[in-house]
Design an enzyme around this catalytic site. Structure first.
Site, PDB file in Angstrom:
ATOM      1  N   ASN A  11     -38.649  62.238   0.049  1.00  0.00           N
ATOM      2  CA  ASN A  11     -38.090  63.200   1.006  1.00  0.00           C
ATOM      3  C   ASN A  11     -39.223  63.818   1.844  1.00  0.00           C
ATOM      4  O   ASN A  11     -40.452  64.384   1.205  1.00  0.00           O
ATOM      5  CB  ASN A  11     -37.357  64.371   0.234  1.00  0.00           C
ATOM      6  CG  ASN A  11     -36.934  65.450   0.995  1.00  0.00           C
ATOM      7  OD1 ASN A  11     -37.656  65.944   2.265  1.00  0.00           O
ATOM      8  ND2 ASN A  11     -35.932  65.795   0.814  1.00  0.00           N
ATOM      9  N   HIS A  14     -40.813  68.297   3.987  1.00  0.00           N
ATOM     10  CA  HIS A  14     -42.081  69.230   4.120  1.00  0.00           C
ATOM     11  C   HIS A  14     -43.264  68.892   5.118  1.00  0.00           C
ATOM     12  O   HIS A  14     -44.009  69.653   5.430  1.00  0.00           O
ATOM     13  CB  HIS A  14     -42.593  69.772   2.896  1.00  0.00           C
ATOM     14  CG  HIS A  14     -41.327  70.307   2.066  1.00  0.00           C
ATOM     15  ND1 HIS A  14     -40.994  71.348   2.622  1.00  0.00           N
ATOM     16  CD2 HIS A  14     -40.600  70.090   1.098  1.00  0.00           C
ATOM     17  CE1 HIS A  14     -39.809  71.797   1.795  1.00  0.00           C
ATOM     18  NE2 HIS A  14     -39.654  70.995   0.872  1.00  0.00           N
ATOM     19  N   HIS A  47     -33.460  65.892   5.069  1.00  0.00           N
ATOM     20  CA  HIS A  47     -32.639  66.841   5.328  1.00  0.00           C
ATOM     21  C   HIS A  47     -32.354  67.561   6.636  1.00  0.00           C
ATOM     22  O   HIS A  47     -33.403  68.494   6.941  1.00  0.00           O
ATOM     23  CB  HIS A  47     -32.633  68.035   4.117  1.00  0.00           C
ATOM     24  CG  HIS A  47     -31.567  68.925   3.799  1.00  0.00           C
ATOM     25  ND1 HIS A  47     -31.447  69.568   2.901  1.00  0.00           N
ATOM     26  CD2 HIS A  47     -30.434  69.045   4.729  1.00  0.00           C
ATOM     27  CE1 HIS A  47     -30.418  70.530   2.845  1.00  0.00           C
ATOM     28  NE2 HIS A  47     -29.717  70.190   4.085  1.00  0.00           N
ATOM     29  N   ARG A  49     -31.206  70.475   8.182  1.00  0.00           N
ATOM     30  CA  ARG A  49     -30.383  71.886   7.855  1.00  0.00           C
ATOM     31  C   ARG A  49     -29.885  72.375   8.974  1.00  0.00           C
ATOM     32  O   ARG A  49     -30.294  72.143  10.191  1.00  0.00           O
ATOM     33  CB  ARG A  49     -31.438  72.699   7.190  1.00  0.00           C
ATOM     34  CG  ARG A  49     -32.042  72.224   5.811  1.00  0.00           C
ATOM     35  CD  ARG A  49     -32.900  73.442   5.339  1.00  0.00           C
ATOM     36  NE  ARG A  49     -31.872  74.366   5.006  1.00  0.00           N
ATOM     37  CZ  ARG A  49     -31.575  74.571   3.278  1.00  0.00           C
ATOM     38  NH1 ARG A  49     -31.926  73.911   2.537  1.00  0.00           N
ATOM     39  NH2 ARG A  49     -30.687  75.816   3.098  1.00  0.00           N
ATOM     40  N   ARG A  53     -34.740  74.524  10.027  1.00  0.00           N
ATOM     41  CA  ARG A  53     -36.051  74.950   9.657  1.00  0.00           C
ATOM     42  C   ARG A  53     -37.123  74.128   9.484  1.00  0.00           C
ATOM     43  O   ARG A  53     -38.281  74.386   9.688  1.00  0.00           O
ATOM     44  CB  ARG A  53     -35.962  75.836   8.255  1.00  0.00           C
ATOM     45  CG  ARG A  53     -35.591  74.995   6.866  1.00  0.00           C
ATOM     46  CD  ARG A  53     -35.725  75.787   5.922  1.00  0.00           C
ATOM     47  NE  ARG A  53     -34.352  76.803   5.674  1.00  0.00           N
ATOM     48  CZ  ARG A  53     -34.221  77.165   4.598  1.00  0.00           C
ATOM     49  NH1 ARG A  53     -34.678  77.021   3.520  1.00  0.00           N
ATOM     50  NH2 ARG A  53     -33.043  77.951   4.568  1.00  0.00           N
ATOM     51  N   GLU A  74     -29.911  63.612   4.244  1.00  0.00           N
ATOM     52  CA  GLU A  74     -29.184  64.746   3.551  1.00  0.00           C
ATOM     53  C   GLU A  74     -28.593  65.765   4.402  1.00  0.00           C
ATOM     54  O   GLU A  74     -29.241  66.084   5.391  1.00  0.00           O
ATOM     55  CB  GLU A  74     -30.157  65.499   2.756  1.00  0.00           C
ATOM     56  CG  GLU A  74     -30.409  65.085   1.496  1.00  0.00           C
ATOM     57  CD  GLU A  74     -31.405  65.986   0.539  1.00  0.00           C
ATOM     58  OE1 GLU A  74     -31.574  67.234   0.914  1.00  0.00           O
ATOM     59  OE2 GLU A  74     -32.146  65.455   0.042  1.00  0.00           O
ATOM     60  N   THR A 105     -32.277  73.528  -1.804  1.00  0.00           N
ATOM     61  CA  THR A 105     -30.938  73.680  -2.179  1.00  0.00           C
ATOM     62  C   THR A 105     -31.002  74.020  -3.422  1.00  0.00           C
ATOM     63  O   THR A 105     -31.729  73.640  -4.392  1.00  0.00           O
ATOM     64  CB  THR A 105     -30.722  71.885  -2.213  1.00  0.00           C
ATOM     65  OG1 THR A 105     -31.315  71.598  -0.850  1.00  0.00           O
ATOM     66  CG2 THR A 105     -29.065  71.713  -2.293  1.00  0.00           C
ATOM     67  N   GLU A 155     -25.846  62.085  -6.801  1.00  0.00           N
ATOM     68  CA  GLU A 155     -27.123  62.419  -6.880  1.00  0.00           C
ATOM     69  C   GLU A 155     -27.047  63.703  -8.189  1.00  0.00           C
ATOM     70  O   GLU A 155     -26.551  64.694  -7.642  1.00  0.00           O
ATOM     71  CB  GLU A 155     -28.060  62.950  -5.942  1.00  0.00           C
ATOM     72  CG  GLU A 155     -29.255  63.104  -6.179  1.00  0.00           C
ATOM     73  CD  GLU A 155     -30.118  63.557  -4.769  1.00  0.00           C
ATOM     74  OE1 GLU A 155     -30.061  63.010  -3.915  1.00  0.00           O
ATOM     75  OE2 GLU A 155     -31.177  64.177  -5.227  1.00  0.00           O
ATOM     76  N   HIS A 192     -34.679  66.817  -7.251  1.00  0.00           N
ATOM     77  CA  HIS A 192     -34.904  68.079  -7.296  1.00  0.00           C
ATOM     78  C   HIS A 192     -36.008  68.695  -8.163  1.00  0.00           C
ATOM     79  O   HIS A 192     -35.680  68.445  -9.292  1.00  0.00           O
ATOM     80  CB  HIS A 192     -33.706  69.084  -7.131  1.00  0.00           C
ATOM     81  CG  HIS A 192     -33.953  70.099  -6.409  1.00  0.00           C
ATOM     82  ND1 HIS A 192     -34.644  71.435  -6.813  1.00  0.00           N
ATOM     83  CD2 HIS A 192     -33.381  70.545  -5.185  1.00  0.00           C
ATOM     84  CE1 HIS A 192     -34.525  72.219  -5.787  1.00  0.00           C
ATOM     85  NE2 HIS A 192     -33.970  71.703  -4.921  1.00  0.00           N
TER      86      HIS A 192
HETATM   87  N1  PXP Z   1     -32.534  65.853  -3.533  1.00  0.00           N
HETATM   88  C1  PXP Z   1     -31.855  66.659  -2.717  1.00  0.00           C
HETATM   89  C2  PXP Z   1     -30.326  66.547  -2.805  1.00  0.00           C
HETATM   90  C3  PXP Z   1     -32.311  67.655  -2.246  1.00  0.00           C
HETATM   91  O1  PXP Z   1     -31.733  68.780  -1.285  1.00  0.00           O
HETATM   92  C4  PXP Z   1     -33.867  67.819  -2.319  1.00  0.00           C
HETATM   93  C5  PXP Z   1     -34.756  69.135  -1.757  1.00  0.00           C
HETATM   94  O2  PXP Z   1     -34.512  69.028  -0.441  1.00  0.00           O
HETATM   95  C6  PXP Z   1     -34.472  66.990  -3.125  1.00  0.00           C
HETATM   96  C7  PXP Z   1     -33.877  65.896  -3.772  1.00  0.00           C
HETATM   97  C8  PXP Z   1     -35.939  66.955  -3.205  1.00  0.00           C
HETATM   98  O3  PXP Z   1     -36.295  67.886  -3.922  1.00  0.00           O
HETATM   99  P1  PXP Z   1     -38.015  68.263  -4.108  1.00  0.00           P
HETATM  100  O4  PXP Z   1     -38.495  68.311  -2.756  1.00  0.00           O
HETATM  101  O5  PXP Z   1     -38.079  69.291  -5.045  1.00  0.00           O
HETATM  102  O6  PXP Z   1     -38.518  67.070  -4.740  1.00  0.00           O
END
Ligand code: PXP
Length: 243
Positions: A11, A14, A47, A49, A53, A74, A105, A155, A192
């Site tokens: 993901n 960031h 994602h 959003r 952001r 996402e 999330t 998921e 997550h």
């Molecule tokens: N899966 C989903 C559905 C999420 O919303 C997120 C956070 O954006 C992640 C996985 C990844 O989480 P993390 O950034 O804490 O690894």
């Protein structure tokens, strides 16, 4: 059950968070996606959003064009996002809950109290050839409701486990739901809050086919670079799965 090969989807939100801190052009999430793929990532997750952001509309368009592995978008289950997905056609959409005031999330999608809204979204994405995954809390009720809704994938939210990795109950819930999901013929993903330090017990759950991991990889990349950070996570997953 013999463990299937497990995929790592990185993901890259960031990377965009850092860029948006200055509203600048760098660092570019698409370049990050390419670096992750070079490091062996099996897919890229972003994602979009509603508050934009981090990831922006142009990012998802460029990701769709440039991701060579698999693009998992996402998004919240709202008309605006469904329209974007319909136009963009990512290979997979993961529906997540979204609240503007949250930092990230916070919980799984409520698929029990508003099934019609979720069902309509699933049907419309599926008609467009998009694979749908639902981000759910690891409860039997949510897994069974996912089966009723007919999604090919779920998921499991690993947040509770990640925040309290020493508590056996959170891990046991993930194991139980993964087993139940697989028994019902649903592909099981998870994610997550996973880090190199806590990913092992989740990676070793045989039914979990895909992990979505962002913050820990991007944070680590600040010190050792994205390719090494991606490889380090992959290695931690493989080691746990093969032991
Ligand atoms: N899966 C989903 C559905 C999420 O919303 C997120 C956070 O954006 C992640 C996985 C990844 O989480 P993390 O950034 O804490 O690894």
């Amino acid at each position: 059950m013999r463990a299937k090969q497990q995929r790592l989807y990185v993901n890259i939100d960031h990377v965009a968070t850092l860029r948006q801190a200055r509203r600048a052009a760098e660092p570019d999430p698409v370049a990050a996606a390419k670096a992750c793929e070079a490091a062996g990532a099996d897919g890229i997750t972003a994602h979009l959003r509603e508050d934009r952001r981090h990831i922006q509309d142009l990012d998802v368009e460029r990701l769709k064009k440039n991701v060579r592995t698999y693009f998992n978008l996402e998004m919240a289950c709202v008309a605006e996002m469904l329209e974007i997905a319909r136009r963009l056609k990512p290979q997979q959409v993961t529906l997540v809950p979204e609240r503007r005031e949250e930092i990230t999330t916070e919980g799984g999608l409520d698929i029990i109290s508003e099934p019609a809204r979720i069902q309509n979204a699933i049907d419309s994405m599926t008609d467009d050839g998009i694979r749908v995954s639902l981000f759910i809390d690891p409860t039997r009720a949510a897994v069974e409701q996912s089966k009723k809704l007919g999604v090919p994938a779920i998921e499991l939210h690993t947040g509770t486990y990640s925040h309290h990795p020493g508590e056996g109950a959170a891990l046991e819930a993930l194991r139980d739901c993964a087993r139940r999901g697989a028994d019902l013929g649903i592909a099981v993903h998870a994610g997550h809050g996973l880090t190199v330090a806590n990913v092992g017990p989740v990676a070793s759950i045989p039914e979990i086919e895909e992990l979505n991991i962002g913050h820990a990889i991007i944070s680590r990349a600040v010190f050792i670079g994205l390719e090494r950070a991606g490889k380090e996570m992959h290695e931690a997953m493989r080691t746990a799965r093969s032991s």
